[in-house]
Design a protein around this motif. Structure first.
Motif, PDB file in Angstrom:
ATOM      1  N   TYR A 171     -36.463 -19.405   7.371  1.00 56.85           N
ATOM      2  CA  TYR A 171     -35.412 -19.819   8.516  1.00 56.85           C
ATOM      3  C   TYR A 171     -34.780 -20.956   7.980  1.00 56.85           C
ATOM      4  O   TYR A 171     -33.526 -20.925   8.483  1.00 56.85           O
ATOM      5  CB  TYR A 171     -36.460 -20.505   9.685  1.00 56.85           C
ATOM      6  CG  TYR A 171     -37.484 -19.446  10.191  1.00 56.85           C
ATOM      7  CD1 TYR A 171     -37.260 -18.050  10.336  1.00 56.85           C
ATOM      8  CD2 TYR A 171     -38.443 -19.825  10.851  1.00 56.85           C
ATOM      9  CE1 TYR A 171     -38.095 -17.232  10.947  1.00 56.85           C
ATOM     10  CE2 TYR A 171     -39.344 -18.818  11.253  1.00 56.85           C
ATOM     11  CZ  TYR A 171     -39.015 -17.696  11.255  1.00 56.85           C
ATOM     12  OH  TYR A 171     -39.968 -16.844  12.187  1.00 56.85           O
ATOM     13  N   GLU A 189     -37.208 -19.027  17.209  1.00 57.27           N
ATOM     14  CA  GLU A 189     -37.115 -17.817  16.357  1.00 57.27           C
ATOM     15  C   GLU A 189     -37.915 -16.670  16.869  1.00 57.27           C
ATOM     16  O   GLU A 189     -38.927 -16.902  17.440  1.00 57.27           O
ATOM     17  CB  GLU A 189     -37.746 -18.161  15.073  1.00 57.27           C
ATOM     18  CG  GLU A 189     -37.257 -19.594  14.310  1.00 57.27           C
ATOM     19  CD  GLU A 189     -38.186 -20.651  14.738  1.00 57.27           C
ATOM     20  OE1 GLU A 189     -39.131 -20.623  15.322  1.00 57.27           O
ATOM     21  OE2 GLU A 189     -37.789 -21.719  14.208  1.00 57.27           O
ATOM     22  N   LEU A 198     -32.203 -16.420  15.856  1.00 56.91           N
ATOM     23  CA  LEU A 198     -32.220 -17.673  15.681  1.00 56.91           C
ATOM     24  C   LEU A 198     -31.486 -18.371  16.632  1.00 56.91           C
ATOM     25  O   LEU A 198     -30.179 -18.111  16.732  1.00 56.91           O
ATOM     26  CB  LEU A 198     -32.023 -18.464  14.291  1.00 56.91           C
ATOM     27  CG  LEU A 198     -33.036 -18.505  13.090  1.00 56.91           C
ATOM     28  CD1 LEU A 198     -32.297 -19.074  11.953  1.00 56.91           C
ATOM     29  CD2 LEU A 198     -34.172 -19.214  13.450  1.00 56.91           C
TER      30      LEU A 198
END
Length: 275
Positions: A171, A189, A198
């Motif tokens: 991420y 997420e 995101l």
């Protein structure tokens, strides 16, 4: 007395002649003219660092590194004393500094083009699994997964970027990929390993220490959609809308399971500045 007067008159005449010559010589120098021309003035050579390091190769015994550096060039010499030296190592990193002397800081030097020059440095021990960082901020190379003798140039995410997936490290790579501001927060997420959504935001307002101050806690933000590629998460779309309509209009293959529950982003995250 008469002969002395003649000698005195002759001396005075000579002095006057010399004075005329001196005054005449000085009087011919006008501001901006005369004196040494700029091309005849010696330009200062100053200590410089390469414009960039483009490659690094390792000797068979892994003890000598040859670095290709981009340096100035021109019709006259632009580089001298090119050298690479070891500096203080940090953890598992071998640090090298490349420098040279150059007059390139003055355009009158003519050093307005570039060329490649090579510098060698002897390591204290074989490079092995250590990373090689050249300059600051470092251009980093590694022998890991490299096609030797050429070392592998590491990317912005380091020499071992995180595997693409539904992980914190992955991420972070996704946030980096959209060139988000410093201190960006991941608010949510939604990930299945191939596709990712995101929601991110970042603080706005003046710098201050009181986090309770509304001027410090107000935020702007975005919602980004990604597809997994070998190099990491690749962003392909962003929107403030909720649901799947907008993203599936852009990419029909995007899975409904990841977007059906998305709420629109708060209007405050994208203020309207229209007058």
């Amino acid at each position: 007395m008469r002969s002395g007067g003649k000698r005195g008159a002759a001396a005075a005449a000579l002095l006057c002649a010399l004075a005329v010559l001196l005054v005449g010589a000085c009087g011919t120098q006008v501001a901006g003219q005369g004196g040494p021309t700029p091309s005849a003035t010696a330009l200062p050579w100053t200590l410089s660092a390469p414009i960039g390091i483009t490659s690094a190769t390792l000797s068979a015994d892994q003890r000598t590194v040859t670095l290709a550096a981009t340096v100035p060039s021109g019709p006259k010499p632009c580089v001298r004393n090119l050298r690479a030296v070891l500096t203080e190592p940090v953890r598992n990193t071998v640090n090298v500094q490349v420098t040279y002397d150059s007059p390139a800081g003055d355009r009158a030097s003519g050093c307005t083009k570039t060329t490649t020059a090579k510098a060698r440095v002897k390591l204290t021990e074989p490079l092995g699994k250590h990373e090689l960082a050249v300059g600051y901020p470092g251009t980093v190379f590694t022998a890991d997964d490299a096609t030797l003798p050429a070392l592998r140039l590491c990317g912005d995410l380091g020499c071992t970027p995180p595997a693409t997936g539904c992980t914190t490290a992955s991420y972070e790579q996704a946030v980096y990929a959209v060139d988000s501001p410093a201190h960006t927060y991941r608010d949510a997420e939604h990930c299945d390993g191939k596709w990712l959504v995101l929601d991110i935001s970042w603080r706005t307002g003046p710098v201050c220490g009181d986090q309770a101050d509304s001027a410090c806690t107000s935020r702007l933000g975005d919602r980004w959609f990604y597809q997994a590629e070998e190099s990491g998460w690749k962003p392909f779309f962003r929107t403030t809308e909720g649901g799947c309509q907008a993203v599936q209009d852009r990419e029909p293959a995007f899975p409904t399971a990841l977007c059906a529950s998305l709420e629109p982003l708060a209007p405050s995250l994208h203020p309207n500045h229209a007058r």
